[in-house]
Design a protein around this motif. Structure first.
Motif, PDB file in Angstrom:
ATOM      1  N   MET A   1      11.469 -62.759 128.152  1.00  0.00           N
ATOM      2  CA  MET A   1      10.982 -63.836 129.018  1.00  0.00           C
ATOM      3  C   MET A   1       9.788 -63.348 129.827  1.00  0.00           C
ATOM      4  SD  MET A   1      12.897 -66.396 128.422  1.00  0.00           S
ATOM      5  CE  MET A   1      12.806 -67.553 129.792  1.00  0.00           C
ATOM      6  N   ALA A   2       8.862 -64.239 130.036  1.00  0.00           N
ATOM      7  CA  ALA A   2       7.712 -63.924 130.879  1.00  0.00           C
ATOM      8  C   ALA A   2       7.571 -65.029 131.910  1.00  0.00           C
ATOM      9  CB  ALA A   2       6.446 -63.831 130.036  1.00  0.00           C
ATOM     10  N   ARG A   3       7.011 -64.663 133.033  1.00  0.00           N
ATOM     11  CA  ARG A   3       6.691 -65.679 134.034  1.00  0.00           C
ATOM     12  C   ARG A   3       5.212 -66.022 133.913  1.00  0.00           C
ATOM     13  NH1 ARG A   3       8.959 -66.032 139.962  1.00  0.00           N
ATOM     14  NH2 ARG A   3      10.628 -66.772 138.607  1.00  0.00           N
ATOM     15  N   VAL A   4       4.943 -67.316 133.880  1.00  0.00           N
ATOM     16  CA  VAL A   4       3.571 -67.798 133.747  1.00  0.00           C
ATOM     17  C   VAL A   4       3.260 -68.688 134.945  1.00  0.00           C
ATOM     18  CG1 VAL A   4       2.035 -69.258 132.371  1.00  0.00           C
ATOM     19  CG2 VAL A   4       3.610 -67.678 131.243  1.00  0.00           C
ATOM     20  N   VAL A   5       2.092 -68.483 135.532  1.00  0.00           N
ATOM     21  CA  VAL A   5       1.634 -69.324 136.646  1.00  0.00           C
ATOM     22  C   VAL A   5       0.462 -70.167 136.156  1.00  0.00           C
ATOM     23  CG1 VAL A   5       0.533 -69.324 138.917  1.00  0.00           C
ATOM     24  CG2 VAL A   5       2.415 -67.750 138.437  1.00  0.00           C
ATOM     25  N   SER A  50       7.987 -65.646 122.627  1.00  0.00           N
ATOM     26  CA  SER A  50       7.394 -66.208 121.413  1.00  0.00           C
ATOM     27  C   SER A  50       6.304 -67.241 121.697  1.00  0.00           C
ATOM     28  CB  SER A  50       8.497 -66.858 120.571  1.00  0.00           C
ATOM     29  OG  SER A  50       9.129 -67.878 121.328  1.00  0.00           O
ATOM     30  N   VAL A  51       6.172 -67.672 122.945  1.00  0.00           N
ATOM     31  CA  VAL A  51       5.184 -68.702 123.277  1.00  0.00           C
ATOM     32  C   VAL A  51       3.831 -68.028 123.499  1.00  0.00           C
ATOM     33  CG1 VAL A  51       4.566 -70.512 124.910  1.00  0.00           C
ATOM     34  CG2 VAL A  51       6.969 -70.139 124.320  1.00  0.00           C
ATOM     35  N   ASP A  52       2.838 -68.403 122.706  1.00  0.00           N
ATOM     36  CA  ASP A  52       1.548 -67.712 122.797  1.00  0.00           C
ATOM     37  C   ASP A  52       0.604 -68.411 123.781  1.00  0.00           C
ATOM     38  OD1 ASP A  52       0.680 -69.933 121.454  1.00  0.00           O
ATOM     39  OD2 ASP A  52       0.304 -68.911 119.565  1.00  0.00           O
ATOM     40  N   ASP A  53      -0.521 -67.765 124.016  1.00  0.00           N
ATOM     41  CA  ASP A  53      -1.445 -68.265 125.032  1.00  0.00           C
ATOM     42  C   ASP A  53      -2.033 -69.626 124.656  1.00  0.00           C
ATOM     43  OD1 ASP A  53      -0.948 -66.005 126.469  1.00  0.00           O
ATOM     44  OD2 ASP A  53      -2.858 -65.023 126.040  1.00  0.00           O
TER      45      ASP A  53
ATOM     46  N   GLU B  32       8.658 -75.793 122.647  1.00  0.00           N
ATOM     47  CA  GLU B  32       9.943 -75.114 122.832  1.00  0.00           C
ATOM     48  C   GLU B  32       9.717 -73.780 123.535  1.00  0.00           C
ATOM     49  OE1 GLU B  32      12.693 -76.583 122.020  1.00  0.00           O
ATOM     50  OE2 GLU B  32      11.955 -78.232 120.779  1.00  0.00           O
ATOM     51  N   GLY B  33      10.790 -73.261 124.126  1.00  0.00           N
ATOM     52  CA  GLY B  33      10.733 -71.901 124.670  1.00  0.00           C
ATOM     53  C   GLY B  33      10.402 -71.826 126.147  1.00  0.00           C
ATOM     54  N   ILE B  34      10.307 -72.976 126.826  1.00  0.00           N
ATOM     55  CA  ILE B  34      10.075 -72.965 128.274  1.00  0.00           C
ATOM     56  C   ILE B  34      11.414 -73.260 128.935  1.00  0.00           C
ATOM     57  CG2 ILE B  34       8.614 -73.800 130.144  1.00  0.00           C
ATOM     58  CD1 ILE B  34       6.962 -72.871 127.808  1.00  0.00           C
ATOM     59  N   SER B  35      11.983 -72.286 129.619  1.00  0.00           N
ATOM     60  CA  SER B  35      13.339 -72.465 130.145  1.00  0.00           C
ATOM     61  C   SER B  35      13.362 -73.006 131.567  1.00  0.00           C
ATOM     62  CB  SER B  35      14.102 -71.143 130.075  1.00  0.00           C
ATOM     63  OG  SER B  35      13.404 -70.144 130.777  1.00  0.00           O
ATOM     64  N   GLU B  36      12.293 -72.831 132.317  1.00  0.00           N
ATOM     65  CA  GLU B  36      12.300 -73.333 133.687  1.00  0.00           C
ATOM     66  C   GLU B  36      10.881 -73.636 134.124  1.00  0.00           C
ATOM     67  OE1 GLU B  36      13.731 -70.682 136.744  1.00  0.00           O
ATOM     68  OE2 GLU B  36      13.732 -72.270 138.246  1.00  0.00           O
ATOM     69  N   VAL B  37      10.728 -74.713 134.885  1.00  0.00           N
ATOM     70  CA  VAL B  37       9.438 -75.052 135.481  1.00  0.00           C
ATOM     71  C   VAL B  37       9.691 -75.368 136.946  1.00  0.00           C
ATOM     72  CG1 VAL B  37       7.451 -76.618 135.463  1.00  0.00           C
ATOM     73  CG2 VAL B  37       8.603 -76.045 133.313  1.00  0.00           C
ATOM     74  N   ARG B  38       8.906 -74.775 137.816  1.00  0.00           N
ATOM     75  CA  ARG B  38       8.950 -75.156 139.225  1.00  0.00           C
ATOM     76  C   ARG B  38       7.550 -75.549 139.662  1.00  0.00           C
ATOM     77  NH1 ARG B  38      13.799 -74.516 141.408  1.00  0.00           N
ATOM     78  NH2 ARG B  38      13.177 -74.459 143.585  1.00  0.00           N
ATOM     79  N   GLN B  39       7.470 -76.621 140.433  1.00  0.00           N
ATOM     80  CA  GLN B  39       6.175 -77.130 140.862  1.00  0.00           C
ATOM     81  C   GLN B  39       6.016 -76.977 142.360  1.00  0.00           C
ATOM     82  OE1 GLN B  39       5.086 -81.078 139.574  1.00  0.00           O
ATOM     83  NE2 GLN B  39       3.377 -81.201 141.005  1.00  0.00           N
ATOM     84  N   GLY B  40       4.904 -76.410 142.746  1.00  0.00           N
ATOM     85  CA  GLY B  40       4.579 -76.284 144.160  1.00  0.00           C
ATOM     86  C   GLY B  40       3.145 -76.693 144.415  1.00  0.00           C
TER      87      GLY B  40
END
Lengths: 79, 79
Positions: A1-5, A50-53, B32-40
């Motif tokens: 898992m990676a965190r993306v902003v 697995s999600v690419d840029d 697919e493959g995005i497990s969480e989204v938070r909006q600020g």
């Protein structure tokens, strides 16, 4: 898992009434020296490796930002 | 003049219906493959050099964020 902003900001040539309202309120509340405020959005996503840029860019431009009036920037950060 | 960025995010224990809506929409749109989204929110301020960090923190916590439900981070960036 990676965190993306994903940072989404109104384009420079677009009026930003929310930011303007904040900028106007600051002197009334006693805060001087702030000449401009712009308000945008910040998204934090938990993303499988697995999600690419390219996919992230498509998510940002189709779902998170309106590219007609907003600029966006996608970056991976350490969790 | 300095540019200051203030990031405001809902606290981890606070429900985030906007982020949840985005997270639910992604699979429907084929992502697919995005497990969480938070909006600020993200604020960009143009600040005179005379404005110190303590003042910026007070601006953030009184005007930009609601500290009861949101965390915020203030940082100076190169223009």
């Amino acid at each position: 898992m990676a965190r993306v902003v994903v940072d989404v900001m109104p384009k420079q040539e677009i009026l930003d009434p929310q930011g303007q309202a904040v900028a106007n309120a600051l002197p009334r509340l006693g805060f001087e020296g702030i000449s401009e405020v712009r308000q945008g959005k910040r998204f934090e996503l938990e993303v499988a490796d697995s999600v690419d840029d390219a996919t992230l860019a498509r998510i940002a431009e189709t779902l998170l930002a309106n590219p007609v009036i907003e600029d966006f920037a996608v970056r991976r950060v350490e969790a």
